[in-house]
Design a protein around this motif. Structure first.
Motif, PDB file in Angstrom:
ATOM      1  N   ASN A 155       0.945  -0.914   0.201  1.00 51.17           N
ATOM      2  CA  ASN A 155      -0.017   0.259   0.338  1.00 51.17           C
ATOM      3  C   ASN A 155       1.050   1.452  -0.176  1.00 51.17           C
ATOM      4  O   ASN A 155       1.577   1.271   0.537  1.00 51.17           O
ATOM      5  N   PRO A 156       0.784   2.027  -0.786  1.00 47.34           N
ATOM      6  CA  PRO A 156       0.001   2.727  -2.034  1.00 47.34           C
ATOM      7  C   PRO A 156      -0.045   1.881  -3.462  1.00 47.34           C
ATOM      8  O   PRO A 156      -0.871   2.021  -4.094  1.00 47.34           O
ATOM      9  N   THR A 157       1.728   0.697  -3.677  1.00 49.88           N
ATOM     10  CA  THR A 157       1.489  -0.030  -4.954  1.00 49.88           C
ATOM     11  C   THR A 157       1.040  -0.880  -5.672  1.00 49.88           C
ATOM     12  O   THR A 157       0.945  -0.839  -6.776  1.00 49.88           O
ATOM     13  N   GLY A 158      -0.177  -1.293  -4.195  1.00 50.18           N
ATOM     14  CA  GLY A 158      -0.694  -2.796  -4.921  1.00 50.18           C
ATOM     15  C   GLY A 158      -0.122  -3.603  -5.499  1.00 50.18           C
ATOM     16  O   GLY A 158      -0.437  -4.999  -5.488  1.00 50.18           O
ATOM     17  N   ASN A 159       1.149  -4.007  -5.676  1.00 51.29           N
ATOM     18  CA  ASN A 159       1.984  -5.119  -5.813  1.00 51.29           C
ATOM     19  C   ASN A 159       2.125  -5.986  -5.077  1.00 51.29           C
ATOM     20  O   ASN A 159       2.934  -5.684  -3.505  1.00 51.29           O
ATOM     21  N   ASN A 160       2.820  -6.791  -5.249  1.00 48.06           N
ATOM     22  CA  ASN A 160       3.513  -8.115  -4.579  1.00 48.06           C
ATOM     23  C   ASN A 160       4.955  -7.907  -4.558  1.00 48.06           C
ATOM     24  O   ASN A 160       6.044  -7.395  -5.732  1.00 48.06           O
ATOM     25  N   MET A 161       5.546  -8.261  -3.072  1.00 46.83           N
ATOM     26  CA  MET A 161       6.984  -7.952  -3.610  1.00 46.83           C
ATOM     27  C   MET A 161       7.348  -9.371  -3.836  1.00 46.83           C
ATOM     28  O   MET A 161       7.011 -10.380  -3.750  1.00 46.83           O
ATOM     29  N   ASN A 162       8.451  -9.271  -4.779  1.00 51.48           N
ATOM     30  CA  ASN A 162       8.890 -10.876  -5.347  1.00 51.48           C
ATOM     31  C   ASN A 162       9.438 -11.709  -4.433  1.00 51.48           C
ATOM     32  O   ASN A 162       9.882 -11.510  -3.236  1.00 51.48           O
ATOM     33  N   ARG A 163       8.633 -13.006  -4.407  1.00 47.93           N
ATOM     34  CA  ARG A 163       8.848 -13.653  -2.453  1.00 47.93           C
ATOM     35  C   ARG A 163      10.563 -14.027  -2.817  1.00 47.93           C
ATOM     36  O   ARG A 163      10.878 -14.612  -1.429  1.00 47.93           O
ATOM     37  N   SER A 164      10.681 -14.219  -3.752  1.00 51.40           N
ATOM     38  CA  SER A 164      12.660 -14.178  -3.180  1.00 51.40           C
ATOM     39  C   SER A 164      13.218 -13.591  -2.301  1.00 51.40           C
ATOM     40  O   SER A 164      14.372 -13.690  -2.394  1.00 51.40           O
ATOM     41  N   ASP A 165      12.633 -12.265  -2.861  1.00 52.25           N
ATOM     42  CA  ASP A 165      13.538 -11.800  -2.387  1.00 52.25           C
ATOM     43  C   ASP A 165      13.044 -11.327  -0.381  1.00 52.25           C
ATOM     44  O   ASP A 165      14.158 -11.112   0.296  1.00 52.25           O
ATOM     45  N   VAL A 166      11.823 -11.360  -0.718  1.00 52.25           N
ATOM     46  CA  VAL A 166      11.932 -11.373   0.657  1.00 52.25           C
ATOM     47  C   VAL A 166      12.282 -12.404   1.096  1.00 52.25           C
ATOM     48  O   VAL A 166      12.932 -12.357   2.442  1.00 52.25           O
ATOM     49  N   GLU A 167      12.584 -13.737   1.019  1.00 53.55           N
ATOM     50  CA  GLU A 167      12.964 -15.530   1.306  1.00 53.55           C
ATOM     51  C   GLU A 167      15.077 -14.580   1.535  1.00 53.55           C
ATOM     52  O   GLU A 167      15.371 -15.484   2.402  1.00 53.55           O
ATOM     53  N   ILE A 168      15.797 -14.058   0.972  1.00 52.68           N
ATOM     54  CA  ILE A 168      16.642 -13.810   0.992  1.00 52.68           C
ATOM     55  C   ILE A 168      16.621 -13.093   1.848  1.00 52.68           C
ATOM     56  O   ILE A 168      17.987 -12.769   3.084  1.00 52.68           O
ATOM     57  N   LEU A 169      15.870 -11.752   2.714  1.00 49.36           N
ATOM     58  CA  LEU A 169      16.379 -11.011   3.510  1.00 49.36           C
ATOM     59  C   LEU A 169      15.485 -11.449   5.220  1.00 49.36           C
ATOM     60  O   LEU A 169      16.103 -12.005   6.232  1.00 49.36           O
ATOM     61  N   LEU A 170      15.089 -13.140   4.948  1.00 45.66           N
ATOM     62  CA  LEU A 170      14.564 -14.239   6.693  1.00 45.66           C
ATOM     63  C   LEU A 170      15.688 -14.646   6.292  1.00 45.66           C
ATOM     64  O   LEU A 170      15.697 -14.977   7.352  1.00 45.66           O
ATOM     65  N   ASN A 171      16.225 -14.257   5.331  1.00 48.05           N
ATOM     66  CA  ASN A 171      17.770 -15.985   6.551  1.00 48.05           C
ATOM     67  C   ASN A 171      19.470 -14.936   6.031  1.00 48.05           C
ATOM     68  O   ASN A 171      19.949 -15.332   6.409  1.00 48.05           O
ATOM     69  N   ASN A 172      18.721 -13.653   5.624  1.00 49.00           N
ATOM     70  CA  ASN A 172      20.167 -12.857   6.474  1.00 49.00           C
ATOM     71  C   ASN A 172      19.947 -11.293   7.142  1.00 49.00           C
ATOM     72  O   ASN A 172      20.850 -11.342   7.757  1.00 49.00           O
ATOM     73  N   PHE A 173      18.581 -11.054   7.229  1.00 47.79           N
ATOM     74  CA  PHE A 173      19.011  -9.369   8.583  1.00 47.79           C
ATOM     75  C   PHE A 173      18.237 -10.362   9.972  1.00 47.79           C
ATOM     76  O   PHE A 173      18.009 -11.284   9.956  1.00 47.79           O
ATOM     77  N   PRO A 174      19.355  -9.403  10.462  1.00 50.28           N
ATOM     78  CA  PRO A 174      20.128  -9.755  12.062  1.00 50.28           C
ATOM     79  C   PRO A 174      18.338 -10.125  13.069  1.00 50.28           C
ATOM     80  O   PRO A 174      18.399  -9.914  13.738  1.00 50.28           O
ATOM     81  N   GLY A 175      17.300  -9.257  12.730  1.00 49.24           N
ATOM     82  CA  GLY A 175      16.301  -8.608  13.447  1.00 49.24           C
ATOM     83  C   GLY A 175      14.991  -9.116  13.149  1.00 49.24           C
ATOM     84  O   GLY A 175      15.202 -10.508  12.317  1.00 49.24           O
ATOM     85  N   ILE A 176      13.672  -9.134  13.851  1.00 50.34           N
ATOM     86  CA  ILE A 176      12.568  -9.180  13.022  1.00 50.34           C
ATOM     87  C   ILE A 176      12.209  -8.226  11.883  1.00 50.34           C
ATOM     88  O   ILE A 176      12.064  -7.794  11.482  1.00 50.34           O
ATOM     89  N   ILE A 177      11.065  -9.523  10.985  1.00 48.63           N
ATOM     90  CA  ILE A 177      10.518  -9.353   9.291  1.00 48.63           C
ATOM     91  C   ILE A 177       9.289  -9.198  10.021  1.00 48.63           C
ATOM     92  O   ILE A 177       8.381 -10.275  10.358  1.00 48.63           O
ATOM     93  N   ILE A 178       8.357  -8.551  10.276  1.00 46.84           N
ATOM     94  CA  ILE A 178       7.252  -7.712  10.053  1.00 46.84           C
ATOM     95  C   ILE A 178       6.560  -8.241   8.642  1.00 46.84           C
ATOM     96  O   ILE A 178       6.681  -6.872   7.644  1.00 46.84           O
ATOM     97  N   ILE A 179       5.640  -8.907   8.078  1.00 53.34           N
ATOM     98  CA  ILE A 179       5.356  -9.118   6.684  1.00 53.34           C
ATOM     99  C   ILE A 179       3.311  -8.772   6.645  1.00 53.34           C
ATOM    100  O   ILE A 179       3.044  -9.451   7.568  1.00 53.34           O
ATOM    101  N   ASP A 180       3.355  -7.041   6.526  1.00 52.74           N
ATOM    102  CA  ASP A 180       1.336  -7.384   6.096  1.00 52.74           C
ATOM    103  C   ASP A 180       0.825  -7.513   5.375  1.00 52.74           C
ATOM    104  O   ASP A 180       1.521  -6.816   4.086  1.00 52.74           O
TER     105      ASP A 180
END
Length: 349
Positions: A155-180
């Motif tokens: 919101n406001p663009t309406g698009n999905n984020m690329n799932r592979s990008d989110v998975e990269i972040l889930l595997n490498n970001f050192p904190g909590i990821i909140i997906i809305d």
């Protein structure tokens, strides 16, 4: 990457003793309740609202668990998603010390809640095409970065984020990821709820405000590990969801077939509206959308917004958002409402 949850939680939150309400301390069956200073005579309403509601909303969670395919113990219910956002700041972020990352253009309450909680907001703008800048996000991360907010569909663009990008972040970001996932019911992409067991640093937010049509009840949903859900329950107000909202939501959740039919209608109306809007000469681009709204780039957003407002049709002017210059966000209405919009646009300029 192994999550060290203990290192992410604020020290005072770990050490605090939560408030224990009367309904927390007694959970069995009883016929006489003399423990909570309620009015035993009742209320003027037909339903018995003189008693405090279930502080953990178990009946509602059991029903949601059936629909979402996740254990009730992994569900938190907030007073709107905004409460889930606020509690996330209060649990994980030390005021004046820690930071979070948001990815504009995105939902404005991530930043507002951060400002309220005196937490630094680091902005890593979406790339052209409104996708995540994964390299930029990871480069912006340091030892004080506790949360990353990802809105998908955005919101406001309406698009999905690329799932592979989110998975990269889930595997490498050192904190909590909140997906809305407020708009996930309209999306072709599957929810991340089923990934909770794989990623202990994941929180997924959904809501009953959009596809379920219960915006005024203010019911936001958080899905996470039991450890994180326990933290939400520790910090939240004891009776954050009133009994009326719980009862009405329980009733609404019996009608999944009706909701699914409405979703199909909205998607069809969205496709029709997007096609019709693209025909107008002042419309420069209609962006693809997996939500119940369309982002439209026009020649002069301020002028068109004022024209529509003057004719009692209200859309959202998103021109001041980064990479959304001259863009209007248009929610999909009932067929008659969408037709009113199109008829009015045919007389524009």
């Amino acid at each position: 990457m192994k999550l060290q949850l203990e290192k992410l939680i604020r020290k005072n939150i770990k050490e605090m003793k939560p408030y224990s309400s009367a309904r927390h301390e007694f959970t069995g069956d009883a016929s006489v309740f003399l423990d909570a200073n309620e009015n035993a005579y009742g209320s003027p309403l037909v339903e018995a609202f003189n008693r405090y509601p279930d502080p953990l909303q178990w009946q509602l969670k059991f029903q949601l668990a059936k629909i979402k395919g996740v254990p009730a113990e992994n569900i938190f219910i907030g007073n709107g998603s905004d409460e889930v956002i606020d509690l996330s700041y209060r649990i994980f972020c030390n005021p004046g010390k820690d930071s979070v990352i948001i990815c504009p253009p995105t939902y404005g309450m991530y930043e507002v809640s951060g400002n309220i909680n005196d937490v630094e907001i680091k902005k890593v703008n979406l790339l052209e095409g409104f996708q995540l800048d994964t390299e930029g996000i990871l480069n912006a991360t340091d030892k004080k970065t506790k949360l990353l907010f990802i809105c998908s569909p955005n919101n406001p663009t309406g698009n999905n984020m690329n799932r592979s990008d989110v998975e990269i972040l889930l595997n490498n970001f050192p904190g909590i990821i909140i997906i809305d996932e407020a708009y996930i019911n309209y999306s072709r992409q599957k929810t991340f709820i089923q990934e909770l067991t794989e990623y202990p640093n994941l929180i997924v937010m959904q809501t009953l405000s959009k596809a379920w049509g219960l915006a005024s009840l203010r019911l936001g949903l958080g899905f996470a590990s039991m450890d994180i859900i326990d933290l939400y329950n520790k910090v939240k107000p004891p009776y954050n969801i009133n009994k009326a909202s719980q009862l009405l939501a329980l009733d609404a959740l019996q009608n999944t077939e009706q909701v699914n039919n409405w979703i199909k209608e909205v998607v069809l109306e969205k496709e029709y509206l997007a096609k019709e809007l693209a025909e107008f000469p002042f419309v420069k681009k209609v962006y693809p959308s997996d939500a119940n709204f369309i982002l439209v780039k026009v020649s002069d957003a301020d002028k068109l917004y004022n024209y529509l407002s003057a004719n009692k049709i209200i859309v959202r002017n998103r021109s001041k958002e980064v990479i959304c210059e001259n863009c209007l966000r248009i929610t999909i209405g009932m067929p008659g409402e969408n037709q009113q919009l199109l008829n009015l646009l045919r007389n524009y300029e």
